[in-house]
Design a protein around this motif. Sequence first.
Motif, PDB file in Angstrom:
ATOM      1  N   LEU A  65      14.275   4.097   2.499  1.00  0.00           N
ATOM      2  CA  LEU A  65      14.066   4.871   3.874  1.00  0.00           C
ATOM      3  C   LEU A  65      14.398   5.596   4.432  1.00  0.00           C
ATOM      4  CD1 LEU A  65      13.006   1.917   4.181  1.00  0.00           C
ATOM      5  CD2 LEU A  65      13.934   1.734   6.354  1.00  0.00           C
ATOM      6  N   CYS A  66      14.787   6.503   2.909  1.00  0.00           N
ATOM      7  CA  CYS A  66      15.642   8.132   3.701  1.00  0.00           C
ATOM      8  C   CYS A  66      15.057   8.998   2.198  1.00  0.00           C
ATOM      9  CB  CYS A  66      17.208   8.452   3.514  1.00  0.00           C
ATOM     10  SG  CYS A  66      17.642   7.896   1.767  1.00  0.00           S
ATOM     11  N   CYS A  67      13.661   8.288   1.544  1.00  0.00           N
ATOM     12  CA  CYS A  67      13.166   9.087   0.425  1.00  0.00           C
ATOM     13  C   CYS A  67      12.000   9.989   0.646  1.00  0.00           C
ATOM     14  CB  CYS A  67      12.603   8.217  -1.088  1.00  0.00           C
ATOM     15  SG  CYS A  67      11.244   6.780  -0.905  1.00  0.00           S
ATOM     16  N   ASP A  68      11.479  10.740   0.071  1.00  0.00           N
ATOM     17  CA  ASP A  68      10.619  12.084   0.429  1.00  0.00           C
ATOM     18  C   ASP A  68       9.539  11.454   0.315  1.00  0.00           C
ATOM     19  OD1 ASP A  68      12.385  13.892   0.336  1.00  0.00           O
ATOM     20  OD2 ASP A  68      11.916  14.688  -1.931  1.00  0.00           O
ATOM     21  N   VAL A  69       8.594  10.310  -0.307  1.00  0.00           N
ATOM     22  CA  VAL A  69       7.710   9.734  -0.123  1.00  0.00           C
ATOM     23  C   VAL A  69       7.278   9.103   1.328  1.00  0.00           C
ATOM     24  CG1 VAL A  69       6.104   8.149  -1.397  1.00  0.00           C
ATOM     25  CG2 VAL A  69       7.651   9.651  -2.824  1.00  0.00           C
ATOM     26  N   PHE A  70       8.522   7.813   1.636  1.00  0.00           N
ATOM     27  CA  PHE A  70       8.721   7.209   2.539  1.00  0.00           C
ATOM     28  C   PHE A  70       8.385   8.157   3.808  1.00  0.00           C
ATOM     29  CE2 PHE A  70      10.959   5.355   5.973  1.00  0.00           C
ATOM     30  CZ  PHE A  70      10.589   3.756   6.571  1.00  0.00           C
ATOM     31  N   ILE A  71       9.453   9.356   3.604  1.00  0.00           N
ATOM     32  CA  ILE A  71       8.899   9.982   4.998  1.00  0.00           C
ATOM     33  C   ILE A  71       7.267  10.744   5.053  1.00  0.00           C
ATOM     34  CG2 ILE A  71       9.837  12.128   6.180  1.00  0.00           C
ATOM     35  CD1 ILE A  71      12.219  10.496   6.372  1.00  0.00           C
ATOM     36  N   HIS A  72       6.859  10.915   3.672  1.00  0.00           N
ATOM     37  CA  HIS A  72       5.158  11.517   3.727  1.00  0.00           C
ATOM     38  C   HIS A  72       4.186  10.531   4.293  1.00  0.00           C
ATOM     39  CE1 HIS A  72       1.975  12.973   2.120  1.00  0.00           C
ATOM     40  NE2 HIS A  72       1.314  11.763   1.323  1.00  0.00           N
ATOM     41  N   ILE A  73       5.079  10.146   4.129  1.00  0.00           N
ATOM     42  CA  ILE A  73       3.460   8.244   4.190  1.00  0.00           C
ATOM     43  C   ILE A  73       4.136   7.691   5.943  1.00  0.00           C
ATOM     44  CG2 ILE A  73       3.950   5.585   4.404  1.00  0.00           C
ATOM     45  CD1 ILE A  73       4.751   5.497   1.047  1.00  0.00           C
ATOM     46  N   LEU A  74       5.005   8.252   6.463  1.00  0.00           N
ATOM     47  CA  LEU A  74       5.205   7.806   7.933  1.00  0.00           C
ATOM     48  C   LEU A  74       4.960   8.958   8.225  1.00  0.00           C
ATOM     49  CD1 LEU A  74       8.693   6.254   8.230  1.00  0.00           C
ATOM     50  CD2 LEU A  74       6.321   5.371   8.696  1.00  0.00           C
ATOM     51  N   ARG A  75       5.127  10.274   8.226  1.00  0.00           N
ATOM     52  CA  ARG A  75       4.226  11.415   8.898  1.00  0.00           C
ATOM     53  C   ARG A  75       2.415  11.500   8.650  1.00  0.00           C
ATOM     54  NH1 ARG A  75       6.018  15.371   5.409  1.00  0.00           N
ATOM     55  NH2 ARG A  75       8.466  15.801   6.839  1.00  0.00           N
ATOM     56  N   ARG A  76       2.203  11.231   7.843  1.00  0.00           N
ATOM     57  CA  ARG A  76       0.841  11.044   7.587  1.00  0.00           C
ATOM     58  C   ARG A  76       0.255  10.168   8.772  1.00  0.00           C
ATOM     59  NH1 ARG A  76      -3.334  12.520   3.589  1.00  0.00           N
ATOM     60  NH2 ARG A  76      -1.952  14.946   3.297  1.00  0.00           N
ATOM     61  N   ILE A  77       1.086   8.420   8.786  1.00  0.00           N
ATOM     62  CA  ILE A  77       0.320   7.580   9.667  1.00  0.00           C
ATOM     63  C   ILE A  77       0.473   8.025  11.297  1.00  0.00           C
ATOM     64  CG2 ILE A  77       1.505   4.927  11.017  1.00  0.00           C
ATOM     65  CD1 ILE A  77       1.853   4.921   7.488  1.00  0.00           C
ATOM     66  N   LEU A  78       1.826   8.755  11.438  1.00  0.00           N
ATOM     67  CA  LEU A  78       2.026   9.442  12.917  1.00  0.00           C
ATOM     68  C   LEU A  78       1.354  10.663  13.541  1.00  0.00           C
ATOM     69  CD1 LEU A  78       5.568   8.837  13.482  1.00  0.00           C
ATOM     70  CD2 LEU A  78       3.858   7.244  14.111  1.00  0.00           C
ATOM     71  N   ASP A 104      -5.411  11.312  17.508  1.00  0.00           N
ATOM     72  CA  ASP A 104      -5.902  10.202  17.536  1.00  0.00           C
ATOM     73  C   ASP A 104      -7.548  10.138  17.363  1.00  0.00           C
ATOM     74  OD1 ASP A 104      -5.841   8.335  19.939  1.00  0.00           O
ATOM     75  OD2 ASP A 104      -6.681   9.608  21.436  1.00  0.00           O
ATOM     76  N   ARG A 105      -6.877   9.477  16.330  1.00  0.00           N
ATOM     77  CA  ARG A 105      -8.872   9.823  15.272  1.00  0.00           C
ATOM     78  C   ARG A 105      -9.025   8.195  15.723  1.00  0.00           C
ATOM     79  NH1 ARG A 105      -8.467  13.557  10.591  1.00  0.00           N
ATOM     80  NH2 ARG A 105      -9.756  12.134  10.316  1.00  0.00           N
ATOM     81  N   SER A 106      -9.245   7.362  16.288  1.00  0.00           N
ATOM     82  CA  SER A 106      -9.367   5.648  16.706  1.00  0.00           C
ATOM     83  C   SER A 106      -9.311   5.092  15.297  1.00  0.00           C
ATOM     84  CB  SER A 106      -9.945   4.761  17.692  1.00  0.00           C
ATOM     85  OG  SER A 106     -10.824   5.344  17.712  1.00  0.00           O
ATOM     86  N   THR A 107     -10.665   5.477  14.553  1.00  0.00           N
ATOM     87  CA  THR A 107     -10.912   4.831  12.778  1.00  0.00           C
ATOM     88  C   THR A 107      -9.777   4.979  11.897  1.00  0.00           C
ATOM     89  OG1 THR A 107     -12.214   7.120  12.340  1.00  0.00           O
ATOM     90  CG2 THR A 107     -13.559   4.905  13.585  1.00  0.00           C
ATOM     91  N   HIS A 108      -8.867   6.002  12.764  1.00  0.00           N
ATOM     92  CA  HIS A 108      -7.840   6.019  10.768  1.00  0.00           C
ATOM     93  C   HIS A 108      -6.570   5.555  11.522  1.00  0.00           C
ATOM     94  CE1 HIS A 108     -10.725   9.426  10.264  1.00  0.00           C
ATOM     95  NE2 HIS A 108     -10.789   9.504   9.243  1.00  0.00           N
ATOM     96  N   TRP A 109      -6.810   4.605  12.528  1.00  0.00           N
ATOM     97  CA  TRP A 109      -5.152   3.753  12.897  1.00  0.00           C
ATOM     98  C   TRP A 109      -5.651   3.090  13.496  1.00  0.00           C
ATOM     99  CZ3 TRP A 109      -3.149   3.944  18.156  1.00  0.00           C
ATOM    100  CH2 TRP A 109      -3.616   4.674  18.434  1.00  0.00           C
ATOM    101  N   THR A 110      -4.631   2.364  13.462  1.00  0.00           N
ATOM    102  CA  THR A 110      -4.597   1.186  14.123  1.00  0.00           C
ATOM    103  C   THR A 110      -2.897   0.421  15.128  1.00  0.00           C
ATOM    104  OG1 THR A 110      -3.543  -0.428  12.755  1.00  0.00           O
ATOM    105  CG2 THR A 110      -5.911  -0.215  12.990  1.00  0.00           C
ATOM    106  N   GLU A 111      -3.135   0.072  16.118  1.00  0.00           N
ATOM    107  CA  GLU A 111      -1.793   0.204  16.493  1.00  0.00           C
ATOM    108  C   GLU A 111      -0.663  -1.171  16.185  1.00  0.00           C
ATOM    109  OE1 GLU A 111      -0.646  -1.580  21.015  1.00  0.00           O
ATOM    110  OE2 GLU A 111      -1.998  -1.668  20.602  1.00  0.00           O
ATOM    111  N   ALA A 112      -1.432  -2.169  15.050  1.00  0.00           N
ATOM    112  CA  ALA A 112      -0.262  -3.131  14.290  1.00  0.00           C
ATOM    113  C   ALA A 112       0.549  -2.271  13.542  1.00  0.00           C
ATOM    114  CB  ALA A 112      -1.126  -3.552  13.693  1.00  0.00           C
ATOM    115  N   MET A 113      -0.315  -0.698  12.659  1.00  0.00           N
ATOM    116  CA  MET A 113       0.039  -0.132  11.856  1.00  0.00           C
ATOM    117  C   MET A 113       1.410   0.723  12.948  1.00  0.00           C
ATOM    118  SD  MET A 113      -2.286   3.229  10.201  1.00  0.00           S
ATOM    119  CE  MET A 113      -3.446   2.109   9.418  1.00  0.00           C
ATOM    120  N   ILE A 114       0.896   1.527  13.828  1.00  0.00           N
ATOM    121  CA  ILE A 114       2.088   2.562  14.100  1.00  0.00           C
ATOM    122  C   ILE A 114       3.103   1.844  14.149  1.00  0.00           C
ATOM    123  CG2 ILE A 114       2.227   3.725  16.507  1.00  0.00           C
ATOM    124  CD1 ILE A 114       0.279   5.004  14.160  1.00  0.00           C
TER     125      ILE A 114
END
Length: 1747
Positions: free
Chosen positions: A873-886, A892-902
């Motif tokens: 939970l503090c490695c680079d890939v993890f930060i990258h994944i979270l940054r991508r999602i957020l 706010d492109r609704s097709t690229h994320w869901t509330e459950a994902m956030i």
Amino acid sequence: MLLKQDLNMADSEKPSEGLQLSQEWLEAADCRAELLQHLKEQVPQIFCLKKELSPPEEEELTQRRLLHPLECFLFGEDPQEGRQKLQQGSASSQLCGRVFKEGETVYSCRDCAIDPTCVLCMDCFQDSVHKNHRYKMHASSGGGFCDCGDVEAWKVGPCCSKHDPGAAAAMDEAVLEPELHERAKKLFRVLLRYVTDFLVWEENFELSAELQPRLKDNAYYCVLYNDEHHSYDHVIYTLQRSVNCDQAEAQTHTTLIDKEGRRAVKRGTLRSCQQAKDLIRSNSEHISLQPLRVEILHATVMAHQTFALRLGSWFQKIIGYSVGFRQAFCQVALEPNADRDRPCLISRLMLHDARMYKGARKIVHELIFGSMLMDSDFKRLFAIEFTRHYKQLQKDFISDDHERSISITALSVQIFTVPTLARQLIEECNVIKVIVDTVLELLREHLDESNRFFFLGYNSDKFSRIQVIFHDLRYILISKPCVWTEELRGQFLEGFKIFLGFLKCMQGMEEVKRQLGQHIAVEPEWEAGFTLQIQLRHILAMFQDWCSSDDEIMLQAFKECHSALIECNNQPFHKEATDFYMCKQILRARPYKVSQEPVSIHLPISRLLAGLYVLLWKTGVIERLDNPECYDFIQLAEHPLRCVVLAAQVTAEMWRRNGLSLVSQVYYYQDVKCRDEMYDKDIIMLQIAASKMDPNHFLMLILLRFELFDYFNGNSVSKDQDELTQWNRLTEEMLFLLIAIFGERYVPGISHVTKEDVTMREVIHLLCIEPMAHSTLVKSLPENENHETGLEAVIAKVATFRKPGVSGHGLYEVKKERLMDFNPFFYHYSRSQRSKAEESQKKRRAQESNDKALRPPVPPAFSPSFSRIVQLLCCDVFIHILRRILQRAAEDRSTHWTEAMIQRALHLIGQALVEEKTQLESGSVEDVTFDFSLKARAVGSEHGKSLFLLLSKIKALPSLEAQKDLVKWLLQMFEIVKCIREKSSPTVSVSMDTTKPEESSQDKEKAERKRKAEAAKLHRQKIMAQMSAMQKNFIESNKMLYDNMPETGTQEEPVTSSESSAMEQRELCITFGPLRGPTPAEREVLTCILCQEEQEVLPLAPAMVLTACVQRSTVLTQCRGRIPANRADGTGTYPLFIPPDLAVGTHTGSCGHVMHATCWQKYFEAVQNTTRNRLHAELIVDLENGEYLCPLCKSLCNTVIPLIPLEPLTFNYENAEIIGQHLTLPRWIQVLAARIKGLKSVMQDNDVQMDGSSGSSGTTGLFGDGQPDFRSILAYGVQESRKFSDGIAEMLVVCATTVHRVGLKTAPNELCPRVPLMAWNTCAFTIQAIENILQEEDKPLFGSLQNRQIAGLKAIVQFAASQRLKSSQGVIQRHFADMMGVLLPVLSRKNTPSVLDVDFFHLLVGLVLSIPSLYQEEGIDLQPSAVSSAFNNMYIFHLVTMAHILQVLLTSTDFPAAGDAEETEEARLAAELYTTVLQHTGRLVPDLSGGSVAQRVKAGIEPFLRSAALFFNCLTGVHPPEELFSAPVSSPGQMEALCSYLALPFNVFQLFQDYRDAVSPMLQRWCGSPSITKALPGKTQTIRYPRRRNRLIDLPEDYSSLLNKASHFQCPKSTVDERKHPTLCLVCGAMLCSQSSCCLSQLDGEDVGACTAHAATCGAGVGMFLRIRECEIVLMASKTRGSTYPAPYLDDYGETDPHLGRGNPLHLCPERYRKLNQLWQQHCILEEIARSLEVVNVMFAFEWQLV
């Protein structure tokens, strides 16, 4: 002829001949030959003769000619003397050894039993210490035996008081004398071989030379054997067509074949038997693919087989005499055969078990139980023999079609569960290898070319039999060894290797490949694989447990498991390794796409390895593992990762075209039944890999396998909506997996937690969904091998218990302080559970005015070996994944994320921050390497936004409003962690500072909420004011309607102005007589429930009707079980006079719903038409008898009662006063007598002249003293009879006909003279039943009745009163005269019963409702005026009351003790009356005070007065005194209020004074009746008053007492010990043998079971029974209708336990039993049955008549 001579010879033989014979056998050179010679001669002369002997004759001859000489030989003297000598030298056995029958209740102690198979019989349990422990009870499937006395079965209390260990020493010393021992062995050897030879007999065998008869008769038997392929009906059909027998005979044969296993169905020549055999086979083949098994046996062989069975039970008796005999028998049974190739005798019997029939098997099994299993040494030898033949026995069992309970293989539980024996068998026979080899051999046919299982087209019956073998493996492993020997180690490891070989066949079996384009054609068979997995679940856990108990074994097992996994080649890679780049990290891995290549959900070896690895760390043995670096954990985690990805892709609906089978597999993979050894172990394996790999590489591997690598690398762009949805769903699942890998630490070994902590966490999360019952919690928790969940140990710490009410069950609610442990992404939640838990917790937090953020809980720290997982939970890939999602959410492109994902991403950030804060608080900042918050604040290389800034940005997004609280909390956590890192201020003050903005925002929220609440309040008040104004306006405009409507809940009294008139009204609360109170003028407007139209109830308006149900009842009976016979010819006094025992009554109840008669008729016709087409509708409604369900409440009804309003009343008080002065009781009697005498209808069938009548006298003045004439009665006031509309008239007939038909169980006949009688009787009985309920519940007489009861009662009384208008007046007049004859002996009617033989309330109702018929004149319909009726009712009531007082006096023996109070006028009059009565009956006057007589009489007549008050209130509508409305029936002042209302003096004995002239002669005549003089000396049973109030029987508080009672129940009609269903009648307490052919009886020409037959006599067809072994109530209402109902017994968790499924101790719940009592007393059983049948849609009708 031959038989007769034999019998004569037998009679002349003496017991001494037995001794003589035995002596000859002893002295003979070849003892065996002599014995067999005797059997050869005698056996065919006793058994299987042409003319069969009766069982007692056969038994007597067997004893005398066969068994007695054998016993003489055994003892060497008279057997009785020999037995006495043995008894002096030995004590009883320490082991109980009782063999259980099927269905017998057995007990296991959860605190003390070594395992759940250790059980006690009822008697041992009752006398043991375990009765006060946590015990379980359940029904035995038969074949096991009681473990009392077995020290290896119990931790404490191995013996009950009967089998105490003191006997053991004496037993060991009880050794037989050498000669006796030798004789026993010699005899047992011959006889056991004889028994064995005949039990393993095959059709083609020939008799041995020793037993070959000199002359071989041509007498054969055709023997039919039982099988499980053919049903009862098939066999009956076959027999009727094959051996020319009728149905009854065929049924008898079939029943015995089913019970015993075989039956001779024909005796004859060989040829005739062969013909029968061929016919049976061909006829049975037509029905089923397999023919019935038939054999032809010679009569001599059959005789020897019958005797061999008899010898089996004789052996049991003999070995029960002494331990020495038992040991001798065991030695003979187990001694090796001289011919080495042939097994010992007991093995021969075992190996032939599957070919033996039921009766023979049973004998053999009981013999083994009673001999070898009762002695530890021989038990071991037998166990070795059993293990040696284990494979063959199991093969035979699988090809056999009988149940396991009657198979020899069922004995494994008696052997393998003994800990010492299990270890010996592992050491000496390697039993683990034997069992696993057996399974492998039996499943070999299901192996594919890769040597893996593939269960396509498997035989489910055979497969279910193979599964049973796994139980044996579980038994062997059930208690792990404390001490390991080298031999045990070696053999266990060898067994473990073989077991791994079996798992290899499962590893990767039944691969699935994603279906693209087209839906799968055939759903694959998946159940078999998961059934194996469920069977192995505990076995895998037990193997791990055994391994962990020894370091050496642990290491070896881990290595073996690893080698086995490496050897497996399932789903190999097809591509070479490639480099993958992300965040400056390089991963070299081989590509594998789960969505394109085969994958399997079955990976038992991978999962076993994961379990063993955690144990290596937990036990510290890992240090001894050679070069642990060589284990490639990427490779080991590969398959579990694929499996997790498969589950994720199925959830993401990528495998829809693979059908439901895959969805089901994924469901079970994560379900409580399998997850321990499937899903959970996969997560552990991924945690192991995460702890060993570089965190960046691990996350890259996960992204690769989830097929999201390119997506997160930014190389994958798509506009396809389906693909985007898929990626979103997969991202959700991938994040969920990371939450589980990082956060699921509750595994002993992965962190420092105990099993108790694990259970506690499971329970908290289950209760966070909703409050749950104990049984629901148990079902939702994983069980261990002893079926324990560990719930009881933790439940009190985490939950509070809420007790149940009269229905429902107790619930546990999670304690508030435990909610901090709630994790919204708990990995054992299903999707629906997760959303329910989340919703309920958010709701709870909102109610407590907290924010709605569901924060991640603080987890326990990882143990050192797994501590590297946190770096994920503090490695680079993890930060990258979270940054991508957020980033996607922020854009706010609704097709690229869901509330459950956030939500999942935010949860992961929360987990990381909690971990960092925990680490910083527990160590110095410099030592903490976990730096998530620092990396999260760092600016990203790509878009220049840090995680922290992105969080701040999404906080403002309206689409993420639901997550606002969580984001707010995360930003605060960043601040807290920052403060701790910078040490800028103490943690406490920082946290306070950081919570200030939160508090201020909370204050704002509170203020906002308060403002909204105020606004809402004002809005409500405004609306209420408008409503009120509208209501007033409506009342004003409809004033007339409101003036005439009665007030709700009370009967309206005329409104009076002055106080004096109010007083007058109160005084006129009198229901008849000259001071009769007014009838309130009520206008009744009702709404039809069908057409919803309103209508006023008027006599000439269209009829309105009330739904009603008429049923026969014995609720009030005083002679339970005696129902009077109804004479078809109508002779006899019943139902004209109802006997005082109220043996059977007719009750009419209503649910209170009203319809138009025409609407009801249409509805009824429609119901008839639709119901006829409904499956099993006859179970709910009996159309032939006019039944239907109420359209509104679905109550069962069978008629309707027309609603008739009260007659409008004009009562002239002045006229009443004048008439009252002249119409005295004597005058009234004379007028009545004259009228009766003049009525032709009355006199034509009564040729006896009335006393003192001498023709008609001239008319004198109206109130003159002269003799009254025929029409004098009319002079006191008449009026025209009431007229009714045709609709009401028709409905009166409908209702009366139903009451008559149901009450008398006769054909409908509206012209029958008994129709009006039954209407009056149902009116009286219904009122008595309601009075009984009110008295039982101590409620006010008038104020506590339900609306439906009031409406029903009024309708019934008015219906009964109107009967005289619909019947022939002559019939009514004759009934009146007959009834009046009881009170006025002067009428001299025929067959008049005495005052002791009549129920006076029924008589009162009949007289009051029939007297108006006397006013009928030719051509004119007249009825008495209100004044006339008032006097008629008063005099009838006074006469009946006096007769009833006499009835009470004549039947009373138990007078209350006299008080010291001074003699009152009441006491004086009471004493005077009692003395007079005693003089009239010629008895001695006892020394009794008048006070006690008065007290006794008042208590005796009170129920009658209460019933009369109810009746007259419904008849006249006069309002009763207030005391009867508000005060309970038992309160003081009730008697006075009743007397006042019923125009009686408060001192009821004053009646006899007031009417002295008229009553004195009547009193003498009443007492002089012959039946009274006969009854009084106590020769006949008389009813005492007040009558006994019936209740359901008293039940014991502890359910085991009932089970004990049931276990000692002997069926009165059967001696065999097959399963019984003891059933208790709750009405009378009789114990019955339910659902058994032995107790079938005939009822109305039909076979019915014991309960149906009993209900017919005990409850007039209605019954309430408790099936004791099933722990459920059976309600019965007729031969075809019944339903089950929960028993009133609850366990400690407030739950019922039908069929003792859970087996917890049960205790009586008084509230529920009271409810059952009410159900019975209120005649609601029929209604309850109909309701339950309406709810349950029955596919196959249950034959209730056979219960």
